[in-house]
Design an enzyme around this catalytic site. Structure first.
Site, PDB file in Angstrom:
ATOM      1  N   GLU A  56       8.036   1.559  -6.126  1.00 31.76           N
ATOM      2  CA  GLU A  56       6.617   1.205  -6.094  1.00 31.76           C
ATOM      3  C   GLU A  56       6.059   1.055  -7.505  1.00 31.76           C
ATOM      4  OE1 GLU A  56       2.510   2.766  -3.923  1.00 31.76           O
ATOM      5  OE2 GLU A  56       4.070   4.207  -4.430  1.00 31.76           O
ATOM      6  N   ASN A  77      -1.184   7.959 -14.472  1.00 34.54           N
ATOM      7  CA  ASN A  77      -0.457   7.705 -15.718  1.00 34.54           C
ATOM      8  C   ASN A  77      -0.167   8.982 -16.490  1.00 34.54           C
ATOM      9  OD1 ASN A  77      -0.566   5.032 -15.020  1.00 34.54           O
ATOM     10  ND2 ASN A  77      -1.487   4.343 -16.932  1.00 34.54           N
TER      11      ASN A  77
END
Length: 393
Positions: free
Chosen positions: A244, A379
């Site tokens: 993904e 992130n």
């Protein structure tokens, strides 16, 4: 890049481009360029067109409906599709559920589910994140207990992308609470029309409906709807999330957007009536985005080559996710800067002329892309994964 400029690959690109020109309608192009949140029908229609050509899932094994293309052909196909503004289709079925069933599913599951993904007849969603289990996915609370020949699911998932379009869900649930969190999880296939499933829409800041909350109240699924082995769901989830993250880098679509930025800079003017492209600051900004993209594309091609060789991308997937998502945000921020007032209207108003044609879809993409550095693993979490790999922690 020079690796694409062989006679064979140039001929292949011409074949793909010709197919897109002949089969991609103006309606589908307008829908894709005009917004992120397409309805199911146009996505399904385009997927059926690709499947009829034998191109429904270029990254799947040929024996299960794939094309047999190598990684460079696949990338060319994705790039040309992006340039032509073709719909993405059912990302969850094509890139997540399908590959997991190919890798871990039974022959019966492969025969039941894969053809309908290819044909655009069934759509999937991903039941992973929960209100208190996002980046820390192993702490999820949704449970599954076996009663006779059925599993009974209870709990809640959130940020369920495209859940309102989906027929099926691959759902991660806890099947053993007496082991460490990662060791007691299993992957299930759930029918979204099953009794006990309640779906609630969540509107994002771009005023779009793409995500949902879902509640499971004694939802039953047959015993054979376990994907792979019992209590091995965490292993499968890690592999799936790596795929993904590579996909979420969105390199071809970002390349298309940078191309659109250059066009905007040539047709939009500053206060003195001069094209924006004549401003050195604009040219420097475009050059910096292009350089960032070239680095991203090179890394993405390297990961694709490893995947085709049967290797998992590892921390490289996290790097792609970070750099790809950050670049997507930079691109949309630049578009809004170039557009000014022409980019502030979310919904097109073709009759009243409130939205300049060149601003179509940019505001929606800009607002929605606030989330790209969060979904598929924030992130900050990706940086920790990279650090642990480098430092061998």
């Amino acid at each position: 890049m020079s690796i694409f400029h062989t006679p064979e690959l140039r001929a292949f690109r011409a074949e793909v481009r010709s197919f897109l020109q002949q089969n991609l309608s103006d309606e589908l192009v307008q829908a894709t360029r005009g917004g992120l949140h397409l309805e199911r029908e146009p996505m399904a229609r385009w997927q059926a067109t690709l499947d009829a050509r034998g191109w429904g899932a270029p990254h799947w094994p040929k024996s299960l409906g794939g094309t047999g293309w190598n990684e460079l052909q696949r990338y060319i196909f994705e790039e040309e599709s992006a340039f032509a503004d073709a719909p993405l289709g059912d990302v969850h079925g094509l890139f997540l559920a399908g590959p997991m069933i190919i890798a871990e599913g039974t022959p019966e599951q492969q025969a039941r589910y894969l053809p309908k993904v290819l044909a655009g007849e069934e759509f999937w969603c991903q039941g992973f994140s929960e209100p208190n289990a996002g980046s820390d996915l192993a702490s999820l609370k949704t449970t599954a207990r076996l009663e006779g020949d059925e599993w009974v699911i209870n709990g809640q998932k959130t940020w369920l992308s495209s859940g309102h379009h989906a027929d099926l869900m691959f759902c991660l649930a806890r099947t053993d609470s007496d082991v460490k969190p990662q060791a007691g999880l299993t992957q299930f296939i759930l029918d979204m029309s099953a009794p006990g499933i309640t779906l609630q829409p969540i509107l994002t800041m771009d005023e779009g409906h793409s995500v949902n909350a879902v509640f499971f109240d004694n939802v039953r699924t047959p015993r054979q709807n376990v994907i792979g082995e019992l209590n091995q769901g965490w292993t499968y989830a890690k592999e799936l999330l790596a795929r993904e993250r590579v996909n979420n880098a969105q390199a071809p679509r970002t390349k298309r957007d940078i191309q659109e930025l250059e066009r905007l800079a040539r047709i939009r003017c500053d206060g003195a009536g001069r094209p924006l492209i004549e401003d050195p600051r604009v040219r420097r900004r475009l050059a910096a985005l292009t350089a960032d993209f070239v680095a991203l594309e090179s890394a993405a091609l390297g990961v694709l080559a490893e995947q085709m060789a049967g290797k998992e991308p590892g921390p490289a997937a996290s790097t792609l996710k970070i750099r790809g998502s950050e670049l997507q945000q930079k691109v949309s921020e630049t578009a809004m800067l170039f557009l000014g007032q022409a980019g502030i209207v979310l919904a097109p108003d073709y009759g009243g002329g409130l939205l300049a044609p060149e601003g179509l879809g940019w505001a929606e993409r800009h607002f929605f892309r606030r989330v790209v550095t969060i979904y598929a693993g924030a992130n900050e979490i990706q940086k920790t994964i990279i650090a642990k790999s480098i430092l061998d922690m």
